[in-house]
Design an enzyme around this catalytic site. Structure first.
Site, PDB file in Angstrom:
ATOM      1  N   TYR A 109      -1.237 -10.334  -6.922  1.00 11.53           N
ATOM      2  CA  TYR A 109      -0.473 -10.924  -7.860  1.00 11.53           C
ATOM      3  C   TYR A 109      -1.113 -10.209  -9.248  1.00 11.53           C
ATOM      4  O   TYR A 109      -2.120  -9.922  -9.371  1.00 11.53           O
ATOM      5  CB  TYR A 109      -1.263 -12.359  -8.025  1.00 11.53           C
ATOM      6  CG  TYR A 109      -0.697 -13.096  -9.448  1.00 11.53           C
ATOM      7  CD1 TYR A 109       0.651 -13.814  -9.507  1.00 11.53           C
ATOM      8  CD2 TYR A 109      -1.383 -13.043 -10.626  1.00 11.53           C
ATOM      9  CE1 TYR A 109       0.980 -14.563 -10.669  1.00 11.53           C
ATOM     10  CE2 TYR A 109      -0.871 -13.682 -11.915  1.00 11.53           C
ATOM     11  CZ  TYR A 109       0.370 -14.624 -11.803  1.00 11.53           C
ATOM     12  OH  TYR A 109       0.738 -14.908 -12.958  1.00 11.53           O
ATOM     13  N   GLU A 197       5.086 -10.999 -15.351  1.00 15.58           N
ATOM     14  CA  GLU A 197       4.469 -11.579 -14.154  1.00 15.58           C
ATOM     15  C   GLU A 197       5.033 -10.838 -12.740  1.00 15.58           C
ATOM     16  O   GLU A 197       6.382 -10.864 -12.469  1.00 15.58           O
ATOM     17  CB  GLU A 197       4.641 -13.090 -13.799  1.00 15.58           C
ATOM     18  CG  GLU A 197       3.678 -13.801 -12.718  1.00 15.58           C
ATOM     19  CD  GLU A 197       4.211 -15.193 -12.317  1.00 15.58           C
ATOM     20  OE1 GLU A 197       5.343 -15.361 -12.295  1.00 15.58           O
ATOM     21  OE2 GLU A 197       3.408 -16.059 -12.513  1.00 15.58           O
TER      22      GLU A 197
END
Ligand code: GDP
Ligand code: MN
Length: 396
Positions: A109, A197
């Protein structure tokens, strides 16, 4: 403003960031043509909506034959997709993105995000990326590694090395990782983003970092200087009344309560919403009519609010400074004269021309309740909208 995954990936590609090869699909013919032309054996089909959580909701599907691809197309295309991040109603899928499949060795991530608390841009990373990151980090945030970027110095090598060490990745990946973070920060600044993101960022079979999903959000107030981003604006993804109101130059945000609000000034609008809450009600919207609204625009704004199926009553709270109360009153009367439904309306007008404003309302003969204070107005509209409405002494 959000953009779609495929748009975000096209943007990243411009900066030589690795993304899988992909094709936008808006019809079955597209799918057929792209599948044959590229001689595809398998692919991933992904619903393009402005919301995440698609994987868990069946909006991301691996297919290994053309027949399967067609079946997934039929299942997703022109259907509403409900995910943990959409409303119960879901969002209509009118675009699919088809990608070559990736071989995932590990899911990471990585995000560059506006840190509002500290007024800085932060980088957040985790070696535990993928669809479960929200759940996995809800109680225990220890897998999240983050650092703040100094706006004068930019991304510091020290922070990159420290973060990379904590991710416990193969050393060979460091230069790819450092380049990627720097590029993402560059894109973040260049396009006035508030969020980039990447989840998952994967390590593939060839030991490359590849962006498998990208979510980007941009600062609405900077869009005037971001023509490249503005062209991605997708009104279909936004609340239809928000789009309408913004075309009139009004600041409108849909909420889920039952009391519509028409207010001038963002501060007074916030205070009015608080006041409604204190009185035991729930605002149906935030609306700041600003300083330039004509009677026609007030009427249109009022019509938007009244037409909301959830709205049981409206509170108008205007402090006439730049706006004149008589103009506001004319707009209210115009819209209520042609209103689609009969609901109580409480009006508080103060400031420039308020006497003329009150006169216009009184002479209209419409069931509008005038009040002199905001809190009285909130109490009254909440009572009028509640079951005890019959017991209220309306004392107009
Ligand atoms: P989201 O659920 O809306 O965030 O959608 P994502 O694009 O992140 O996709 C959900 C999940 O599907 C990812 O976390 C991956 O695990 C998986 N996925 C997406 N593309 C591929 C692919 O090409 N190959 C494989 N094996 N899995 C994929
Ligand atoms: Mn994702």
């Amino acid at each position: 403003m959000y953009i779609h995954e495929y748009e975000a990936k096209n943007l990243l590609k411009k900066f030589d960031i690795a993304v899988p090869q992909g094709w936008l699909i808006t019809s079955k013919d597209d799918l057929k043509k792209i599948w044959t032309e590229n001689n595809l054996q398998k692919a991933v089909l992904k619903a393009q909506i402005h919301a995440g959580g698609r994987g868990k909701a069946g909006g991301v599907k691996l297919v290994s034959t053309y027949q399967e691809a067609i079946a997934v197309f039929d299942e997703l295309f022109n259907k509403k997709l409900v995910t943990s991040q959409t409303t119960e109603e879901g969002i209509l899928v009118s675009k699919l993105y088809m990608e070559e499949t990736a071989n995932i060795k590990k899911q990471l991530y990585l995000a560059v995000v506006l840190n509002r608390k500290k007024s800085v841009v932060s980088v957040v990373a985790s070696a535990d990326g993928g669809m479960d990151i929200e759940q996995n980090t809800a109680d225990d945030k220890s897998s999240l590694i983050s650092f703040n970027i100094d706006s004068e110095l930019g991304v510091k090598e020290y922070d990159l090395r420290e973060t990379f060490k904590q991710l416990s990745l193969d050393k060979m990946l460091y230069s790819q990782f450092a380049k990627l973070v720097k590029k993402l920060y560059h894109i973040y600044l260049k396009y006035d983003a508030t969020l980039i993101e990447i989840n998952p960022l994967i390590i593939d079979d060839d030991n490359n970092l590849v962006v498998l999903d990208a979510k980007m959000n941009f600062d609405d107030n900077a869009l005037y200087r971001q023509p490249e981003i503005l062209q991605f604006k997708d009104d279909k993804e936004q609340d239809e009344n928000e789009v309408k109101a913004s075309s009139y130059g009004l600041s409108y945000v849909a909420l889920d309560g039952e009391i519509g609000c028409l207010v001038n000034g963002a501060g007074l609008a916030m205070a009015t919403m608080d006041s409604i809450k204190f009185a035991g009600g729930n605002p149906a919207n935030f609306l700041d009519i600003g300083g330039k609204a004509s009677a026609d625009i007030i009427a249109d704004a009022m019509t938007i609010i009244i037409s909301l199926s959830t709205v049981k009553g409206v509170l108008v709270n205007v402090f006439g400074g730049i706006n004149h109360c008589d103009v506001i009153a004319k707009g209210i009367v115009m819209s209520l004269t042609n209103a689609s439904k009969n609901i109580p309306v409480v009006v508080r007008l103060q400031g420039v021309n308020y006497q003329e404003g009150k006169r216009i309302i009184e002479e209209s003969g419409l069931p509008i309740y005038l009040t002199d204070s905001m809190d009285e107005g909130s109490d009254l509209i909440v009572k009028l909208c509640s079951k005890e409405a019959d017991d209220v002494d309306l004392g107009r």
